[in-house]
Design an enzyme around this catalytic site. Structure first.
Site, PDB file in Angstrom:
ATOM      1  N   TYR A   1       1.855 -12.128 -12.239  1.00  0.00           N
ATOM      2  CA  TYR A   1       1.083 -11.977 -10.996  1.00  0.00           C
ATOM      3  C   TYR A   1       0.047 -13.106 -10.889  1.00  0.00           C
ATOM      4  O   TYR A   1      -0.076 -13.751  -9.846  1.00  0.00           O
ATOM      5  CB  TYR A   1       0.406 -10.604 -10.987  1.00  0.00           C
ATOM      6  CG  TYR A   1      -0.264 -10.268  -9.676  1.00  0.00           C
ATOM      7  CD1 TYR A   1       0.488  -9.919  -8.564  1.00  0.00           C
ATOM      8  CD2 TYR A   1      -1.655 -10.298  -9.540  1.00  0.00           C
ATOM      9  CE1 TYR A   1      -0.115  -9.602  -7.355  1.00  0.00           C
ATOM     10  CE2 TYR A   1      -2.267  -9.983  -8.352  1.00  0.00           C
ATOM     11  CZ  TYR A   1      -1.495  -9.635  -7.252  1.00  0.00           C
ATOM     12  OH  TYR A   1      -2.103  -9.327  -6.047  1.00  0.00           O
TER      13      TYR A   1
ATOM     14  N   SER B   1      -5.284 -13.785  -4.264  1.00  0.00           N
ATOM     15  CA  SER B   1      -5.902 -12.601  -4.890  1.00  0.00           C
ATOM     16  C   SER B   1      -7.122 -13.078  -5.655  1.00  0.00           C
ATOM     17  O   SER B   1      -7.298 -14.293  -5.847  1.00  0.00           O
ATOM     18  CB  SER B   1      -4.894 -11.998  -5.872  1.00  0.00           C
ATOM     19  OG  SER B   1      -5.514 -11.068  -6.740  1.00  0.00           O
TER      20      SER B   1
HETATM   21  N1  LIG Z   1      -4.258  -4.307  -2.744  1.00  0.00           N
HETATM   22  C1  LIG Z   1      -4.972  -5.147  -3.465  1.00  0.00           C
HETATM   23  O1  LIG Z   1      -5.912  -4.736  -4.174  1.00  0.00           O
HETATM   24  C2  LIG Z   1      -4.677  -6.621  -3.433  1.00  0.00           C
HETATM   25  C3  LIG Z   1      -5.570  -7.479  -4.081  1.00  0.00           C
HETATM   26  C4  LIG Z   1      -5.309  -8.844  -4.061  1.00  0.00           C
HETATM   27  C5  LIG Z   1      -4.208  -9.342  -3.396  1.00  0.00           C
HETATM   28  N2  LIG Z   1      -3.357  -8.483  -2.768  1.00  0.00           N
HETATM   29  C6  LIG Z   1      -2.189  -9.065  -2.085  1.00  0.00           C
HETATM   30  O2  LIG Z   1      -2.114  -8.561  -0.765  1.00  0.00           O
HETATM   31  C7  LIG Z   1      -0.751  -8.627  -0.318  1.00  0.00           C
HETATM   32  C8  LIG Z   1      -0.366  -7.298   0.313  1.00  0.00           C
HETATM   33  O3  LIG Z   1      -0.328  -6.306  -0.695  1.00  0.00           O
HETATM   34  P1  LIG Z   1      -0.780  -4.797  -0.456  1.00  0.00           P
HETATM   35  O4  LIG Z   1      -1.899  -4.536  -1.357  1.00  0.00           O
HETATM   36  O5  LIG Z   1      -0.909  -4.522   0.981  1.00  0.00           O
HETATM   37  O6  LIG Z   1       0.497  -4.042  -1.095  1.00  0.00           O
HETATM   38  P2  LIG Z   1       1.587  -3.060  -0.450  1.00  0.00           P
HETATM   39  O7  LIG Z   1       2.518  -2.759  -1.564  1.00  0.00           O
HETATM   40  O8  LIG Z   1       0.923  -1.932   0.238  1.00  0.00           O
HETATM   41  O9  LIG Z   1       2.300  -3.978   0.649  1.00  0.00           O
HETATM   42  C9  LIG Z   1       3.144  -5.057   0.304  1.00  0.00           C
HETATM   43  C10 LIG Z   1       4.286  -5.120   1.298  1.00  0.00           C
HETATM   44  O10 LIG Z   1       5.103  -6.248   0.954  1.00  0.00           O
HETATM   45  C11 LIG Z   1       6.464  -5.841   1.105  1.00  0.00           C
HETATM   46  N3  LIG Z   1       7.342  -6.648   0.274  1.00  0.00           N
HETATM   47  C12 LIG Z   1       7.493  -6.618  -1.075  1.00  0.00           C
HETATM   48  N4  LIG Z   1       8.444  -7.478  -1.453  1.00  0.00           N
HETATM   49  C13 LIG Z   1       8.907  -8.069  -0.318  1.00  0.00           C
HETATM   50  C14 LIG Z   1       9.900  -9.045  -0.058  1.00  0.00           C
HETATM   51  N5  LIG Z   1      10.636  -9.588  -1.050  1.00  0.00           N
HETATM   52  N6  LIG Z   1      10.106  -9.443   1.228  1.00  0.00           N
HETATM   53  C15 LIG Z   1       9.386  -8.884   2.226  1.00  0.00           C
HETATM   54  N7  LIG Z   1       8.464  -7.938   2.047  1.00  0.00           N
HETATM   55  C16 LIG Z   1       8.209  -7.542   0.782  1.00  0.00           C
HETATM   56  C17 LIG Z   1       6.480  -4.392   0.659  1.00  0.00           C
HETATM   57  O11 LIG Z   1       7.632  -3.709   1.144  1.00  0.00           O
HETATM   58  C18 LIG Z   1       5.181  -3.876   1.249  1.00  0.00           C
HETATM   59  O12 LIG Z   1       5.378  -3.349   2.553  1.00  0.00           O
HETATM   60  C19 LIG Z   1       0.081  -8.986  -1.555  1.00  0.00           C
HETATM   61  O13 LIG Z   1       0.391 -10.377  -1.527  1.00  0.00           O
HETATM   62  C20 LIG Z   1      -0.857  -8.685  -2.707  1.00  0.00           C
HETATM   63  O14 LIG Z   1      -0.573  -9.426  -3.861  1.00  0.00           O
HETATM   64  C21 LIG Z   1      -3.558  -7.133  -2.773  1.00  0.00           C
END
Ligand SMILES: NC(=O)c1ccc[n+]([C@@H]2O[C@H](COP(=O)([O-])OP(=O)(O)OC[C@H]3O[C@@H](n4cnc5c(N)ncnc54)[C@H](O)[C@@H]3O)[C@@H](O)[C@H]2O)c1
Length: 281
Positions: free
Chosen positions: A156, A143
């Site tokens: 986080y 991130s």
């Molecule tokens: N959206 C943002 O702005 C952003 C920014 C930086 C990093 N990220 C990272 O991107 C990645 C994806 O996040 P996103 O934004 O798509 O969020 P999201 O919540 O839409 O998707 C995350 C997915 O991970 C799954 N998940 C959660 N815990 C789990 C577990 N224990 N085992 C298996 N699956 C699990 C959830 O069910 C969900 O489908 C994450 O690692 C997040 O930290 C997101």
């Protein structure tokens, strides 16, 4: 250039957001997909959309914190496709929203369990298969909080700084050992997904979110998470295709990276000032 045609690509957390968008974009680029998520319903939606694109998908309900299950899953995927080329360790949660003084230890266990140990589990489970493929790629999702500390996000940030350290170490090992595995850390900025819905996540865990936590997730959803997940997936896969070791997704991620590197001592004061202005803390 890394190609995707015919490659077997594993995506964790594929039931929503960036993971689902990655699965769909990989399918469009000709990959065969192994998709998993703890959310069976969301995963089924992804599988349907991938099949509609005419791509092959193996889907499995998987909790990335369950180490034995992840190890068994890696063997299942290898047995199903005969080979595994790429793993996208994407599953993650936001999960905190309180300051260090008020956070329970349990929050650190939960957030680090999914975001850091989930990535370590997925990487270690698939690494032998990636090496055996002769053309492997590990892609770990960190991130902009992998280089920027922020108030009320200590769990986080700890997890995402950890993903960066783990992944960059792995990269040096693959290079030193001349293993046929490229390694990439991804640093997204704000992407429009469910990640900031702290309230919903807390409720799922039986914890009543505070008014401040709800307000914070509303501000994130309305103001900070702007880039469509499909755009993020395209940026990530273009970077993977180019063999980039470090992919920053979005102008916010690039600006923050530059700012933190230029002003490593000053940046916490600026972040604290912005925090008071935006969140009224
Ligand atoms: N959206 C943002 O702005 C952003 C920014 C930086 C990093 N990220 C990272 O991107 C990645 C994806 O996040 P996103 O934004 O798509 O969020 P999201 O919540 O839409 O998707 C995350 C997915 O991970 C799954 N998940 C959660 N815990 C789990 C577990 N224990 N085992 C298996 N699956 C699990 C959830 O069910 C969900 O489908 C994450 O690692 C997040 O930290 C997101």
């Amino acid at each position: 250039m890394t190609s995707f045609t015919g490659k077997v690509a594993v995506v964790t957390g594929a039931g929503s957001g960036i993971g689902r968008a990655l699965a769909l974009e990989l399918a469009r680029r000709g990959a065969r997909i192994a998709a998993s998520d703890v959310d069976t319903e969301g995963l089924a939606g992804t599988a349907e959309q991938v099949r509609a694109l005419g791509a092959e998908i193996h889907s499995a309900t998987l909790n990335v914190t369950d180490r034995d299950a992840v190890l068994g899953y890696a063997d299942d995927v290898r047995a199903h496709f005969g080979v595994v080329h790429q793993v996208y360790n994407n599953a993650g949660i936001s999960g905190d929203g309180l300051c260090v003084l008020d956070n329970d230890f349990e929050v650190y266990d939960r957030v680090l369990g999914v975001n850091l140990f989930g990535v370590i589990n997925g990487t270690k489970a698939f690494l032998p298969h990636l090496i055996a493929s002769g053309d492997g790629h590990v892609v770990n999702i960190s991130s902009l909080n992998g280089y920027l500390g922020q108030p009320t996000l200590s769990a986080y940030c700890a997890s995402k700084f950890g993903v960066r350290g783990f992944t960059e170490s792995l990269r040096t090992e693959m290079l030193a050992g001349r293993h046929p595995v490229r390694v990439t850390t991804v640093h997204p900025g704000g992407v429009k997904t469910n990640i900031a819905s702290n309230a919903a996540i807390a409720e799922q865990n039986g914890i009543e979110p505070t008014a401040a936590q709800r307000r914070r997730s509303d501000i994130y959803n309305q103001k900070l998470l702007r880039m469509p997940a499909a755009t993020a997936a395209t940026v990530i896969l273009d970077g993977v295709a180019a063999g980039s070791p470090r992919i920053r997704v979005g102008r916010d991620a690039k600006t923050v990276d530059l700012f933190v590197r230029l002003f490593p001592k000053l940046y916490p004061r600026v972040v604290a000032r912005v925090e008071r202005r935006v969140f009224g803390a």
